[in-house]
Design a protein around this motif. Structure first.
Motif, PDB file in Angstrom:
ATOM      1  N   CYS A   1      39.950   7.268  84.918  1.00  0.00           N
ATOM      2  CA  CYS A   1      40.808   8.408  85.233  1.00  0.00           C
ATOM      3  C   CYS A   1      39.901   9.608  85.425  1.00  0.00           C
ATOM      4  O   CYS A   1      39.002   9.842  84.621  1.00  0.00           O
TER       5      CYS A   1
ATOM      6  N   LYS B   1      44.537  19.198  79.765  1.00  0.00           N
ATOM      7  CA  LYS B   1      45.423  18.436  80.647  1.00  0.00           C
ATOM      8  C   LYS B   1      45.480  19.183  81.979  1.00  0.00           C
ATOM      9  O   LYS B   1      46.492  19.818  82.332  1.00  0.00           O
TER      10      LYS B   1
ATOM     11  N   CYS C   1      42.649  11.578  74.463  1.00  0.00           N
ATOM     12  CA  CYS C   1      42.714  10.271  75.129  1.00  0.00           C
ATOM     13  C   CYS C   1      41.327   9.658  75.222  1.00  0.00           C
ATOM     14  O   CYS C   1      40.359  10.358  75.488  1.00  0.00           O
TER      15      CYS C   1
ATOM     16  N   CYS D   1      41.432  14.290  79.050  1.00  0.00           N
ATOM     17  CA  CYS D   1      42.233  14.993  78.049  1.00  0.00           C
ATOM     18  C   CYS D   1      41.643  14.746  76.654  1.00  0.00           C
ATOM     19  O   CYS D   1      41.164  13.651  76.363  1.00  0.00           O
TER      20      CYS D   1
END
Ligand code: B12
Ligand code: SF4
Length: 652
Positions: A186, A303, A193, A190
């Motif tokens: 990804c 985020k 995560c 964040c």
């Protein structure tokens, strides 16, 4: 002599009774026992050479391993799991080790917290295992398996074999969803995560043809719904659209087109072409990490994908295609005060998120959040959980602007309001009215089994008020958007699941009471080492020079990264006391270490002896690939393992 057999096991989900799925699976006529087909194990099965027979045992569907009486003799057993599954994985390992079978463990759990389970498995796999698993089997064959197999760089997904489902093909109706993975990684990072630590920030995808073949294979064994198991399905928009363009005709060629869902970031809302393609492909749901309506909280947790644009209108846009947004929301960020509960409630209402998934912020080990809060003394070992599992229930953080009691209590209260049937109905009606475009899908499967279950609920398990609400929703769907009927059935059932989690409420309330009465004292999580800031800074300075020296000196270039991990962790372990080098020692110490290590690896050849040109090209390649970061993470893991060993020696 028959073929050698290998067994792959997926452990039971820990504390499953706390989840919304538990209530759903207990409903009459429910054949479903598990959320997702075991994609990890089917992938490992496919990476196994043909000379072995591979059996898959998924405990959620087939039952605990102890309950089966006659296990055949296995050459080796492999266990998978998230961090939350590891206590059960350990028990499974004990069971098979007692029978004399070698047990290997792999998956995101053991990859992040190997140092908690050092002696519980014979062999462990860190990271993706498409390449390391066959290597292990080859080494096992000649009797020399290693203890640890670590995949450092990302595996090319063109090399990931199509999952093999044969061994559980007869069980497919017991799974809610079939799993297919199109990409890994990804581009975001964040704070809470660990996807970028596990799979990297560089986005990789599978060739479209492979994905189509995997979808067709699942359809053939009776799967009706597929979850694309990506971290971010929209991580590369042009790939995602290419895939959908090819998937639509394939899907329409099936007797009943399959229904799809996936996880993705909210920025897809601004891509109408993507939305149209997804709708016509029969995508029913996107799982989107919305996390918070509060900009400061989003900024705090990095985020970034949610900071541009207006989330409410983005959600509405997606819904207008008849696709439901399963928003994931979090309370408990540092920027959250007690007003956050009301703010989340209003936001959920405004954006008509039908059945959002709401959680209290957790800090799983392996994330930057875990590191930060530990340093700030704001991580606790919760007695009910043992360690920080990221499971439903209580959190391991100490919030900044509330007490833990206020956070847990506020969370329960928010859930009560959000999952109240009347409030749910307001949002669902809003979603239905907001749906503007019917997908171009030739035939829709009706899912009578779901309606049958809803029928049973109406007459047995819900009160009069709820019954009226459900019937009015059905009427509205039939008049406004009949094509939404299968989706609405799924949404109603999910809402039912969320209203039937008494064990979760009990667990949280018990924790609040224990903490308030002082019956338990919260222990600060201090244990696991993380590298000092001083070391990290020096690491950044010296990394390229050291990489170059090792690269130039090493005969076997493929070993550069492994050797560097050994150099850095070996050097740190040598620094006494406390593994902290004296300032000024780093460079000379590390270079000396590298010199010795390379000479050893080359079996006597001198560091200067082999010369390989080192140009800008190599530098930019390693920078782009994030090599320095992944080596640093592996060094940190090595140090945690060494610390855990040291502790166990002291303890014994
Ligand atoms: C789909 C998905 C879900 C689905 C389905 C989950 C399910 N029941 O299976 C849903 C949306 C429900 C979900 C929920 C959750 N998830 Co989830 N999920 C994923 C996702 C996106 C894909 C999983 C997948 O199928 N991958 C494909 C397979 C092929 O990859 P893999 O499992 O990693 O397997 C490879 C290697 O790990 C290794 N391997 C794996 N097993 C084994 C075994 C052996 C023997 C060997 C040798 C190798 C090996 O080889 C494989 C090939 O390379 C992953 C992220 C990701 N990219 O994997 C997160 C992920 C697994 N989820 C995660 C988490 C934390 C959760 C939740 C706990 C979140 C929460 N707090 O509620 C819940 C818990 C749900 C539950 N209890 O089951 C974490 C796990 C982190 C960890 N360290 O344990 C991940 C990694 C994402 C993240 N970093 O946040 N999830
Ligand atoms: S966008 Fe999602 S997968 Fe990516 S880092 Fe953030 S939470 Fe993890």
């Amino acid at each position: 002599m028959g073929m050698k057999r290998i067994l792959l096991v997926a452990p039971l989900q820990l504390r499953f009774e706390l989840t919304q799925d538990h209530a759903l699976m207990a409903l009459p006529f429910s054949k479903v026992k598990s959320f997702l087909t075991p994609l990890h194990l089917a992938t490992i099965a496919a990476a196994t050479p043909d000379e072995y027979q591979v059996d898959i045992w998924d405990e959620s569907v087939q039952g605990p391993v102890e309950e089966r009486a006659n296990w055949p003799d296995y050459h080796a057993t492999g266990v998978t799991g998230f961090t939350a599954h590891l206590p059960r994985a350990k028990a499974i390992a004990q069971f098979f080790r007692k029978r004399g079978t070698l047990v290997a463990a792999g998956g995101p759990g053991i990859s992040s917290v190997l140092h908690w389970y050092l002696n519980d498995f014979d062999v462990v796999f860190i990271g993706e295992a498409e390449l390391t698993w066959p290597k292990f089997l080859a080494e096992l064959k000649v009797g020399r398996p290693q203890k640890t197999y670590r995949q450092l760089g990302p595996v090319s997904l063109a090399q990931s074999p199509s999952p093999r489902w044969e061994s559980i093909a007869g069980q497919m109706e017991r799974y809610l969803l079939g799993g297919v993975q199109t990409s890994r990684g990804c581009p975001f990072d964040c704070e809470f995560c660990d996807v970028s630590a596990l799979f990297g920030q560089r986005f990789r995808h599978k060739p479209v043809d492979n994905v189509l073949q995997e979808v067709a294979a699942l359809e053939k064994v009776g799967v009706q719904r597929i979850l694309f198991c990506d971290d971010n399905f929209y991580g590369n928009p042009s790939y995602a659209k290419d895939l959908l363009r090819e998937l639509i005709p394939l899907n329409n060629s099936f007797r009943y087109p399959l229904a799809f869902a996936t996880e993705a970031t909210i920025n897809l809302a601004s891509d109408e072409e993507f939305l149209e393609l997804a709708a016509d492909c029969n995508f029913r749901e996107f799982l989107v990490g919305i996390e918070s309506p509060r900009k400061e909280s989003l900024k705090e947790t990095k985020k970034i994908s949610n900071l541009r644009g207006d989330i409410v209108s983005d959600v509405r846009k997606i819904q207008s295609y008849g696709i439901s947004v399963r928003g994931s929301l979090i309370v408990g960020f540092d920027n959250d005060d007690k007003d956050i509960f009301e703010e989340q409630f209003q936001f959920i209402k405004e954006s008509a998120l039908t059945v959002p998934s709401i959680r209290v912020l957790m800090a799983p080990e392996g994330t930057r959040l875990w590191d930060r809060l530990r340093k700030e003394g704001r991580l606790v070992r919760t007695k009910t959980e043992g360690r920080s599992y990221g499971n439903p229930g209580t959190t391991n953080i100490i919030p900044k602007q509330m007490t833990r009691g206020e956070l847990h209590g506020g969370y329960l209260n928010l859930c009560d309001r959000v999952y109240d049937w009347e409030n749910f109905a307001v949002r669902l009606r809003d979603f239905l009215v907001n749906t503007r475009r019917a997908p171009k899908v030739p035939r829709q499967k009706k899912y009578w089994d779901r309606w049958l279950q809803i029928g049973v609920l109406l007459f047995t398990d819900v009160d009069k008020r709820t019954r009226r609400i459900i019937l009015s929703i059905v009427r509205l769907t039939l008049t406004r958007a009949p094509f939404m009927m299968p989706r609405v059935a799924a949404i109603i059932l999910r809402q039912y699941g969320y209203t039937h989690r008494p064990k979760l409420r009990e667990a949280i309330q018990r924790q609040i009471a224990l903490e308030q009465s002082g019956e338990i004292t919260l222990e600060a999580e201090t244990g696991d080492v993380s590298l000092s800031e001083g070391f990290k800074k020096e690491y950044g300075r010296i990394f390229e020079e050291l990489y170059r020296k090792v690269y130039e000196g090493l005969t076997e270039k493929a070993q550069v990264e492994d050797v560097l991990i050994e150099v850095f962790s070996g050097y740190l372990k040598d620094c006494k006391p406390g593994w902290i080098p004296r300032a000024g020692d780093y460079r000379s110490g590390l270079l000396e270490f590298a010199r010795v290590m390379v000479a050893e690896k080359n079996r006597g050849a001198k560091l200067e002896g082999v010369w390989t040109p080192w140009g800008d090209e190599v530098i930019s390649k390693i920078r782009k690939a994030g090599v320095a970061d992944r080596i640093l993470r592996a060094v940190e893991q090595e140090m945690r393992i060494a610390e855990a060993r040291r502790e166990s020696v002291v303890a014994s």
